[in-house]
Motif scaffolding. Structure first.
Motif, PDB file in Angstrom:
ATOM      1  N   PHE A 267      31.685  34.136  25.906  1.00  0.00           N
ATOM      2  CA  PHE A 267      32.864  35.129  26.452  1.00  0.00           C
ATOM      3  C   PHE A 267      32.299  36.189  27.461  1.00  0.00           C
ATOM      4  O   PHE A 267      32.918  36.765  28.500  1.00  0.00           O
ATOM      5  CB  PHE A 267      33.526  35.776  25.232  1.00  0.00           C
TER       6      PHE A 267
ATOM      7  N   LEU B 201      41.674  43.559  43.520  1.00  0.00           N
ATOM      8  CA  LEU B 201      42.140  44.871  43.536  1.00  0.00           C
ATOM      9  C   LEU B 201      41.469  45.518  45.075  1.00  0.00           C
ATOM     10  O   LEU B 201      42.140  46.396  45.932  1.00  0.00           O
ATOM     11  CB  LEU B 201      41.342  45.712  42.490  1.00  0.00           C
TER      12      LEU B 201
ATOM     13  N   ILE C 298      43.870  44.372  47.559  1.00  0.00           N
ATOM     14  CA  ILE C 298      45.151  45.196  47.829  1.00  0.00           C
ATOM     15  C   ILE C 298      44.813  46.529  48.338  1.00  0.00           C
ATOM     16  O   ILE C 298      45.721  47.179  49.146  1.00  0.00           O
ATOM     17  CB  ILE C 298      45.509  45.150  46.293  1.00  0.00           C
TER      18      ILE C 298
ATOM     19  N   SER D 297      48.572  46.503  42.054  1.00  0.00           N
ATOM     20  CA  SER D 297      47.370  46.487  41.373  1.00  0.00           C
ATOM     21  C   SER D 297      47.513  46.363  39.751  1.00  0.00           C
ATOM     22  O   SER D 297      46.874  45.718  39.032  1.00  0.00           O
ATOM     23  CB  SER D 297      46.598  47.722  41.710  1.00  0.00           C
TER      24      SER D 297
ATOM     25  N   VAL E 262      48.132  42.877  38.902  1.00  0.00           N
ATOM     26  CA  VAL E 262      46.917  41.991  38.914  1.00  0.00           C
ATOM     27  C   VAL E 262      45.937  42.528  37.537  1.00  0.00           C
ATOM     28  O   VAL E 262      45.716  41.547  36.826  1.00  0.00           O
ATOM     29  CB  VAL E 262      46.212  42.515  40.113  1.00  0.00           C
ATOM     30  N   ILE E 263      46.097  43.895  37.135  1.00  0.00           N
ATOM     31  CA  ILE E 263      45.250  43.942  36.093  1.00  0.00           C
ATOM     32  C   ILE E 263      45.825  43.685  34.839  1.00  0.00           C
ATOM     33  O   ILE E 263      45.144  43.405  34.021  1.00  0.00           O
ATOM     34  CB  ILE E 263      45.094  45.848  36.130  1.00  0.00           C
TER      35      ILE E 263
ATOM     36  N   LEU F 190      47.537  40.898  34.274  1.00  0.00           N
ATOM     37  CA  LEU F 190      47.448  39.402  34.071  1.00  0.00           C
ATOM     38  C   LEU F 190      46.020  39.160  33.820  1.00  0.00           C
ATOM     39  O   LEU F 190      45.520  38.355  32.952  1.00  0.00           O
ATOM     40  CB  LEU F 190      47.737  38.780  35.533  1.00  0.00           C
ATOM     41  N   MET F 191      45.158  39.829  34.190  1.00  0.00           N
ATOM     42  CA  MET F 191      43.582  39.536  33.934  1.00  0.00           C
ATOM     43  C   MET F 191      43.207  40.147  32.707  1.00  0.00           C
ATOM     44  O   MET F 191      42.605  39.542  31.989  1.00  0.00           O
ATOM     45  CB  MET F 191      42.795  40.518  34.901  1.00  0.00           C
TER      46      MET F 191
ATOM     47  N   SER G  40      45.500  39.950  30.052  1.00  0.00           N
ATOM     48  CA  SER G  40      46.004  39.233  29.268  1.00  0.00           C
ATOM     49  C   SER G  40      44.993  37.770  29.094  1.00  0.00           C
ATOM     50  O   SER G  40      45.018  37.270  27.901  1.00  0.00           O
ATOM     51  CB  SER G  40      47.238  38.568  29.655  1.00  0.00           C
ATOM     52  N   LEU G  41      44.570  37.587  30.147  1.00  0.00           N
ATOM     53  CA  LEU G  41      43.344  36.431  30.101  1.00  0.00           C
ATOM     54  C   LEU G  41      42.356  36.917  29.203  1.00  0.00           C
ATOM     55  O   LEU G  41      41.748  36.061  28.170  1.00  0.00           O
ATOM     56  CB  LEU G  41      42.792  36.126  31.588  1.00  0.00           C
ATOM     57  N   LEU G  42      42.006  37.645  29.459  1.00  0.00           N
ATOM     58  CA  LEU G  42      40.507  38.365  28.622  1.00  0.00           C
ATOM     59  C   LEU G  42      41.035  38.534  27.079  1.00  0.00           C
ATOM     60  O   LEU G  42      40.244  38.078  26.253  1.00  0.00           O
ATOM     61  CB  LEU G  42      39.894  39.630  29.157  1.00  0.00           C
TER      62      LEU G  42
ATOM     63  N   ARG H  51      43.310  36.813  25.651  1.00  0.00           N
ATOM     64  CA  ARG H  51      43.414  35.349  25.153  1.00  0.00           C
ATOM     65  C   ARG H  51      41.871  34.771  24.683  1.00  0.00           C
ATOM     66  O   ARG H  51      41.806  34.194  23.850  1.00  0.00           O
ATOM     67  CB  ARG H  51      44.138  34.463  26.134  1.00  0.00           C
ATOM     68  N   PHE H  52      41.005  35.021  25.819  1.00  0.00           N
ATOM     69  CA  PHE H  52      39.639  34.373  25.857  1.00  0.00           C
ATOM     70  C   PHE H  52      39.042  34.928  24.655  1.00  0.00           C
ATOM     71  O   PHE H  52      38.212  34.397  24.061  1.00  0.00           O
ATOM     72  CB  PHE H  52      38.947  34.782  27.073  1.00  0.00           C
ATOM     73  N   PHE H  53      39.244  36.204  24.632  1.00  0.00           N
ATOM     74  CA  PHE H  53      38.462  37.032  23.485  1.00  0.00           C
ATOM     75  C   PHE H  53      38.861  36.399  21.966  1.00  0.00           C
ATOM     76  O   PHE H  53      38.247  36.230  20.993  1.00  0.00           O
ATOM     77  CB  PHE H  53      38.826  38.559  23.309  1.00  0.00           C
TER      78      PHE H  53
ATOM     79  N   ILE I 288      40.120  33.535  21.281  1.00  0.00           N
ATOM     80  CA  ILE I 288      39.685  32.435  20.959  1.00  0.00           C
ATOM     81  C   ILE I 288      38.238  32.419  20.683  1.00  0.00           C
ATOM     82  O   ILE I 288      37.815  31.626  19.772  1.00  0.00           O
ATOM     83  CB  ILE I 288      39.807  31.221  22.237  1.00  0.00           C
ATOM     84  N   GLN I 289      37.360  33.059  21.629  1.00  0.00           N
ATOM     85  CA  GLN I 289      36.121  32.705  21.310  1.00  0.00           C
ATOM     86  C   GLN I 289      35.527  33.939  20.326  1.00  0.00           C
ATOM     87  O   GLN I 289      34.429  33.713  19.936  1.00  0.00           O
ATOM     88  CB  GLN I 289      35.396  33.340  22.951  1.00  0.00           C
TER      89      GLN I 289
END
Lengths: 410, 579
Positions: free
Chosen positions: A318, A333, A336, B5, B8-9, B11-12, B14-16, B18-20, B22-23
């Motif tokens: 991770f 960012l 942007i 911005s 983007v933040i 979305l990112m 939400s990825l982290l 999800r990975f957190f 799972i991992q």
């Protein structure tokens, strides 16, 4: 000449370039790991091939960086025409892996024109939106920009390459928004899609209908327009299950597989299970470089490109995922911010378009490896193996560095 | 900017998250799955389709063998493993090692170690199972041949896919190392239909590579067996002809001109059909490839022979159609014809006496044709030959074939120079000698066109397959009928050269022609081409015996046995003609 170059480089958004190089290095390290313990030639050469791909990529970056902005502006429509022809050309070529997306250029490597279509469409859109001092308040002003993107996207969709087609459409709404379109108008474009997608269950459809009513009420259009919008969407929603039922079984299956590859019997469902297992087993710190037992199971046929995140997740954990996602976030960012700071509307819109492309790529790629979304087949910028996309990505970096400079600065 | 911005933040983030989850949160679950329960995909090989004769008799079958595989990442001590396997099976460790390297595909994919294992060998290996982690066996269907007939040139063979071969395949993604792919003959041409579709099932295995049970995550896909291939071959006929030609060098072909189906396809000498299944020793192999009689050569499609007198029908038809001969016109054959300073001889030393066209064909008089062929230009004559399919491929459903040569004036100019050839060459060529060469399959198409009076389907080896028509349109029905009656004279006239091919079955009418083709390598080649008509059924026959002497003496009797077998009883006729 060199002095000008150095000046230009200094005043540009060069952090973007440094971050891209760093991501590329992470990709190389991972490719080397995949290669270890392999004898099959497909895997054993990806590291060196990727290094060699970097040469055209850097040339592309330099070209995009040095070319004067007005030249880009002047010739982009011509380039748009050329790329339309190129995405059509593969139909005259041979089929590779059941699709037509490759152009044979007589070299041992093929090249994918649809990769280049991504940023060419963005710049063409940027020119259109900046040239015409458009009255973005009018709904009709949104239509031509959408067609500009829809045309190549449609050709690419029937190649079939849903992933790239979506990526080409993604920048349209952010760019329209950036150009000053009314959010309600953008909503009108998305609404029919959501109407179709929610129509397959009555609960989702009811919620959507209520939400739609609320938004239309808030936007306060003319009564007739509001009512027409609402009911045509409801009608579309009611109609779509009927139309769906009229399709033959295999046609339904083909469309469903396009959106959800897990339905493909020998395909992606197993990949996603394997990918999740690999990532999960990596834990916080990973198993160590070259130690990933799961990713070395060759059940992931594209682990060097589309599923490279699974390898990183398993071997480096991770922590590495966190670092990479953070780098990408800073990277986007930064773009942007440049788009916001630069005075020239054309440059600003181009950068927003490119930022959307990168965001979509990063999000879709990461999300699919953990089964958050079904769409397959999008590589991770700078990290994944593959020549066309690497070149395309670095051209976009070059464009950003070029356009982020305030012309007065040098 | 804040909105952009922000999106983007979000979305990112939400990825982290999800990975957190799972991992970190599900780490236990997934690492257990990864370390303890691995899922192993096991391919289920689809049996290849069988090759059958026209009545469903099996020609090529499958039999199950066992293949031993090893998963490199799970084999703890390779040398010890190979030693144990060697002890159990009697196969040398160096063979095991070289197989293992040859089929190596990846650290966690099974690599083939040995094949063709017997049940005995397997049970001995099973006793040592605990020492042999990562070693498994799978069933693997191999080809086996009926033994009644051989026909290796027709059936072809399958080859094992390896690293070098896979690059040459049309659809490499459908094969893995060790698979079988049709490489020659029918096996190759009908590969797509024969191979079937591989299945796959999934086993859960523990950290020691022991199979725990069938995985519940994924459903098995069962293999789809290949389609059986029903050929047009008539097994008893093929069997009989292979026996008749044993020890000889030559070709026997039988077909049904109405459908274009080939009923017998014999090219001798040949090689054992199972030559390529991997049981042949290197010595045997060397013997076959260095054999001067070339058993690997498919004489039917690649043997080029002068057709000799069998071509006389074409010359006669061209003359009749262009009205350059009348049926009553006679020539005196004294056994020799002199052109310039060169003597051309008839096969009958004392000559045939007074000869008209009918007699000239029935008794194959060369002198008559030496005279008359001069009324045609070489190109007129060559054009007629090309119409009958000489000088081009017949398009049979086998991977390749030779074209042969029909000499035209431009060909002769190229060969000998503008003034380097004379009428003498033309005489020679028009009698089917010298530069003129044809394959036996072209001869079969030629006789089929004669039997069907100008329209016959393209020759093929699969039953009930629709093929295009080959057509010869430049002759009138009268000419065809006339030629047929002359060819019947070859069989029924007292001195007819083909009389030995007549089994004298009431109702069976035979028309044919013999040929005795000179060649520089020795005794003449003996040809017989002909067809028999019985009620509505037609059968055509081509027999060639290399260096067999007179066609009427050596080849015609073999044709007789074909007619005899097919038309002497209702049962065999049923076998041969039912669709």
């Amino acid at each position: 000449m060199i002095k000008v170059f150095i000046l230009k480089f200094r005043s540009s958004n060069s952090l973007v370039f440094v971050l891209a190089l760093f991501l590329f290095a992470i990709g190389l390290v991972t490719l080397k790991s995949i290669e270890s313990g392999q004898t099959s030639s497909i895997y054993s050469q990806s590291f060196y091939k990727q290094l060699i791909f970097m040469i055209p990529a850097l040339i592309g970056l330099l070209t995009a960086f040095l070319i004067p902005r007005h030249t880009i502006h002047r010739y982009i429509y011509g380039l748009y025409g050329v790329i339309l022809i190129f995405v059509l050309i593969p139909y005259m070529g041979r089929e590779i892996a059941n699709t037509y997306r490759w152009v044979d250029i007589g070299l041992p490597i093929g090249f994918q024109p649809s990769e280049f279509a991504k940023w060419i469409v963005v710049i063409a859109l940027a020119r259109y939106l900046s040239d015409h001092n458009l009255q973005m308040n009018y709904f009709s002003a949104n239509i031509l920009p959408i067609i500009i993107a829809l045309f190549p996207a449609f050709i690419i969709l029937i190649q079939p390459d849903l992933g790239t087609a979506i990526i080409i459409m993604v920048p349209v709404l952010p760019m329209l928004y950036w150009a000053g379109a009314r959010p309600f108008h953008l909503f009108l474009f998305i609404a029919p899609l959501i109407s179709i997608l929610t129509a397959f269950h009555w609960i989702s459809f009811t919620i959507w209908a209520m939400l739609m009513m609320f938004i239309i009420y808030k936007a306060k259009p003319s009564i007739i327009f509001g009512i027409t919008t609402f009911f045509s969407n409801v009608f579309l929603g009611l109609l779509s299950p009927v139309l769906w039922g009229m399709l033959k079984d295999y046609q339904q299956k083909r469309i469903l597989t396009l959106f959800n590859p897990e339905l493909d019997p020998l395909g992606a469902a197993y990949q996603i299970i394997q990918s999740k297992t690999a990532i999960g087993a990596g834990g916080l710190l990973g198993k160590g470089w070259g130690q990933g037992t799961q990713t070395h199971l060759k059940f992931l046929p594209v682990q060097e490109s589309d599923f490279i995140v699974s390898v990183i997740g398993e071997e480096l954990g991770f922590v590495a995922i966190f670092v990479i996602v953070t780098i990408f976030t800073i990277f986007i960012l930064k773009i942007i911010r440049s788009a916001y700071n630069v005075d020239d509307r054309f440059s600003s819109l181009t950068m927003i378009g490119i930022a959307s492309i990168f965001t979509a790529h990063v999000f879709v790629n990461f999300a699919m490896t953990v089964g958050m979304i079904p769409v397959k087949g999008l590589p991770l910028p700078f990290v994944s193996y593959g020549g066309s996309f690497l070149l395309s990505s670095f051209i976009m970096v070059g464009l950003i560095m070029n356009l982020s400079i305030d012309p007065k600065d040098y | 900017m804040i909105v952009a911005s922000g999106v983007v933040i979000l979305l990112m983030m939400s990825l982290l998250i999800r990975f957190f989850s799972i991992q970190f949160h599900s780490y236990e679950k997934y690492s257990k799955r990864a370390e303890v329960n691995r899922i192993r995909a096991i391919p289920l090989n689809a049996p290849r389709g069988l090759i059958l004769d026209r009545n469903g008799e099996i020609i090529v079958d499958n039999y199950p063998t066992y293949v031993l595989t090893g998963i490199p990442g799970e084999m703890i001590d390779k040398r010890k493993n190979f030693y144990i396997i060697s002890q159990c099976t009697g196969i040398d460790t160096s063979v095991l090692k070289s197989n293992y390297d040859k089929y190596y595909r990846g650290k966690f994919l099974p690599s083939r170690i040995a094949k063709d294992l017997t049940f005995d060998q397997l049970s001995r290996i099973e006793e040592h199972k605990t020492d042999l982690t990562g070693i498994n066996y799978i069933q693997f269907p191999e080809r086996i041949y009926s033994g009644k007939i051989n026909a290796p040139h027709l059936l072809g063979y399958v080859k094992e896919v390896d690293r070098a071969l896979i690059k040459e395949l049309a659809e490499p993604e459908k094969y893995i190392y060790g698979d079988l792919v049709g490489w020659r003959g029918l096996e190759k041409v009908y590969e797509k239909s024969l191979r079937g579709e591989k299945g796959i099932y999934f086993m859960e295995v523990d950290a020691f590579g022991r199979e725990i049970g069938i995985s519940t995550d994924r459903n098995a896909e069962y293999p789809v067996p290949g389609n059986n291939l029903v050929t047009s071959i008539l097994l008893p006929l093929q069997e009989m002809l292979e026996k008749r030609l044993e020890g000889l060098k030559g070709v026997a072909l039988v077909s049904n001109p109405k459908t274009g189906e080939i009923l017998a396809f014999v090219s001798k000498p040949d090689y054992p059909a199972d030559l390529f299944t991997g049981t042949t020793t290197i010595d045997d192999w060397k013997k076959i490839i260095s054999d001067p009689d070339k058993p690997l050569l498919n004489r039917i499609t690649h043997g080029l022979y002068p057709p000799g007198s069998t071509l006389k029908m074409i010359t006669a038809m061209a003359l009749i159609e262009k009205k350059r001969v009348s049926y009553s016109e006679t020539i005196d054959c004294s056994g020799v014809y002199t052109l310039g300073d060169r003597d051309f001889r008839c096969w009958k030393e004392n000559g045939h006496g007074t000869v008209n066209l009918k007699k000239a064909i029935a008794q194959s008089c060369n002198i008559y044709f030496y005279h008359l062929v001069q009324r045609l230009s070489i190109d007129e004559w060559a054009e007629a030959c090309r119409q009958f399919g000489f000088g081009k491929k017949v398009g049979i459903d086998l991977a390749s074939e030779a074209k042969g040569v029909v000499p035209t004036s431009s060909f002769m100019n190229k060969q000998y120079g503008r003034w380097g050839w004379s009428k003498g060459h033309l005489l020679n060529v028009s009698l089917g000698q010298g530069e003129f060469v044809a394959t036996p399959i072209q001869m079969l198409q030629y006789i089929n066109l004669l039997a069907m009076k100008g329209r016959t389907p393209v020759l093929h080896t699969i039953k009930n397959k629709e093929t295009e028509l080959v057509e010869v349109n430049s002759f009138s029905k009268k000419t065809w009928d006339q030629i047929e009656s002359f060819m019947q004279q070859v069989i029924i006239a007292p001195n007819g050269t083909g009389r030995r091919s007549d089994p004298k079955i009431p109702g069976l009418i035979i028309a044919g022609k013999t040929g005795t083709a000179q060649n520089p390598h020795g005794e003449d080649h003996a040809w017989y081409i002909g067809y028999g008509k019985y009620k509505n059924d037609v059968i055509s026959v081509v027999i060639l015996i290399e260096h067999g002497g007179h066609g009427g003496v050596t080849s015609a009797p073999i044709a007789r046995s074909v007619f005899n077998l097919l038309f002497s009883s209702n049962e065999t006729m049923k076998l041969a003609f039912t669709q």
